[in-house]
Design a protein around this motif. Structure first.
Motif, short mmCIF file in Angstrom:
data_model
loop_
_atom_site.label_atom_id
_atom_site.label_comp_id
_atom_site.label_asym_id
_atom_site.label_seq_id
_atom_site.Cartn_x
_atom_site.Cartn_y
_atom_site.Cartn_z
N ARG A 118 0.83 -1.21 0.00
CA ARG A 118 0.00 0.00 0.00
C ARG A 118 0.87 1.26 0.00
N GLU A 119 1.94 1.24 0.79
CA GLU A 119 2.84 2.38 0.83
C GLU A 119 3.56 2.54 -0.51
N ALA A 120 3.94 1.43 -1.11
CA ALA A 120 4.58 1.48 -2.43
C ALA A 120 3.62 2.08 -3.45
N PHE A 121 2.34 1.68 -3.38
CA PHE A 121 1.35 2.23 -4.30
C PHE A 121 1.20 3.74 -4.12
N GLY A 122 1.32 4.22 -2.90
CA GLY A 122 1.28 5.66 -2.65
C GLY A 122 2.38 6.39 -3.40
N ARG A 123 3.58 5.82 -3.43
CA ARG A 123 4.68 6.44 -4.16
C ARG A 123 4.44 6.33 -5.67
N ILE A 124 3.87 5.22 -6.10
CA ILE A 124 3.53 5.06 -7.53
C ILE A 124 2.52 6.12 -7.94
N ASN A 125 1.55 6.39 -7.07
CA ASN A 125 0.57 7.45 -7.34
C ASN A 125 1.23 8.81 -7.46
N GLU A 126 2.24 9.06 -6.64
CA GLU A 126 2.97 10.33 -6.73
C GLU A 126 3.69 10.42 -8.08
N LEU A 127 4.29 9.32 -8.51
CA LEU A 127 4.94 9.31 -9.82
C LEU A 127 3.92 9.50 -10.94
N LYS A 128 2.75 8.87 -10.80
CA LYS A 128 1.68 9.03 -11.80
C LYS A 128 1.33 10.52 -11.94
N ALA A 129 1.19 11.20 -10.80
CA ALA A 129 0.85 12.63 -10.84
C ALA A 129 1.93 13.42 -11.57
N MET A 130 3.20 13.03 -11.38
CA MET A 130 4.28 13.73 -12.07
C MET A 130 4.23 13.48 -13.57
N TYR A 131 4.00 12.22 -13.97
CA TYR A 131 3.87 11.92 -15.41
C TYR A 131 2.71 12.73 -16.01
N CYS A 132 1.58 12.78 -15.29
CA CYS A 132 0.42 13.49 -15.81
C CYS A 132 0.67 15.00 -15.86
N ALA A 133 1.39 15.53 -14.88
CA ALA A 133 1.69 16.96 -14.86
C ALA A 133 2.58 17.35 -16.04
N LEU A 134 3.49 16.47 -16.40
CA LEU A 134 4.35 16.74 -17.55
C LEU A 134 3.58 16.56 -18.86
N TYR A 135 2.53 15.73 -18.81
CA TYR A 135 1.63 15.47 -19.93
C TYR A 135 2.37 15.09 -21.21
N LYS A 136 3.51 14.47 -21.04
CA LYS A 136 4.26 13.95 -22.17
C LYS A 136 4.76 12.58 -21.78
N SER A 137 5.08 11.76 -22.76
CA SER A 137 5.59 10.44 -22.43
C SER A 137 6.81 10.08 -23.26
N ASP A 138 7.34 11.04 -23.99
CA ASP A 138 8.58 10.80 -24.73
C ASP A 138 9.70 10.54 -23.72
N ASP A 139 10.37 9.40 -23.84
CA ASP A 139 11.36 9.01 -22.84
C ASP A 139 12.49 10.02 -22.70
N GLU A 140 12.93 10.63 -23.79
CA GLU A 140 14.01 11.62 -23.69
C GLU A 140 13.54 12.86 -22.93
N TYR A 141 12.32 13.29 -23.19
CA TYR A 141 11.76 14.45 -22.49
C TYR A 141 11.66 14.15 -20.99
N LEU A 142 11.14 12.96 -20.65
CA LEU A 142 10.99 12.59 -19.25
C LEU A 142 12.35 12.43 -18.58
N ALA A 143 13.28 11.79 -19.25
CA ALA A 143 14.62 11.57 -18.67
C ALA A 143 15.31 12.89 -18.38
N SER A 144 15.11 13.87 -19.24
CA SER A 144 15.74 15.17 -19.01
C SER A 144 15.19 15.86 -17.78
N ARG A 145 14.03 15.43 -17.30
CA ARG A 145 13.42 15.97 -16.09
C ARG A 145 13.58 15.03 -14.90
N GLY A 146 14.39 13.99 -15.06
CA GLY A 146 14.67 13.08 -13.96
C GLY A 146 13.65 11.99 -13.74
#
Length: 115
Positions: free
Chosen positions: A35-63
């Protein structure tokens, strides 16, 4: 443990907040705190959605960890919690909130859920 996961050749690299969350969820998963791990996954999901892009190079450049890698590592957590939470809907919602090719990657993971 998280800092140890980011150490290479006795040199401490500074890691980004998304990478820290990624390492943290992996440690929680491996320790059985799903459950705690899922909480961190949800935080990562929010970050992916906030960036609203999924290009790996774009995401990697933002860590951000690669989406496919993160999902592959998250799959055991999603499967273990699927009985108490609708993970298919969670993945579908995630897919609607990001662009291709990330949304296609998420569709593929819906089929991997053993529910």
């Amino acid at each position: 443990m998280i800092n140890g996961a980011s150490t290479k050749h006795n040199y401490q690299y500074a890691i980004s907040q998304p990478q820290m969350l990624y390492q943290y969820f992996r440690v929680l998963r491996d320790s059985g705190f799903m459950r705690e791990a899922f909480g961190r996954i949800n935080e990562l999901k929010a970050m992916y959605c906030a960036l609203y892009k999924s290009d790996d190079e774009y995401l990697a450049s933002r860590g951000m960890p690669g989406l496919s890698l993160m999902l592959r590592e998250a799959l055991p957590v999603l499967q273990s919690l699927a009985v108490e939470r609708d993970m298919t809907s969670w993945l579908e919602d995630f897919g609607k909130r990001i662009k291709e090719p990330g949304s296609q990657v998420l569709k593929e993971y819906v089929t991997l859920l053993d529910v």
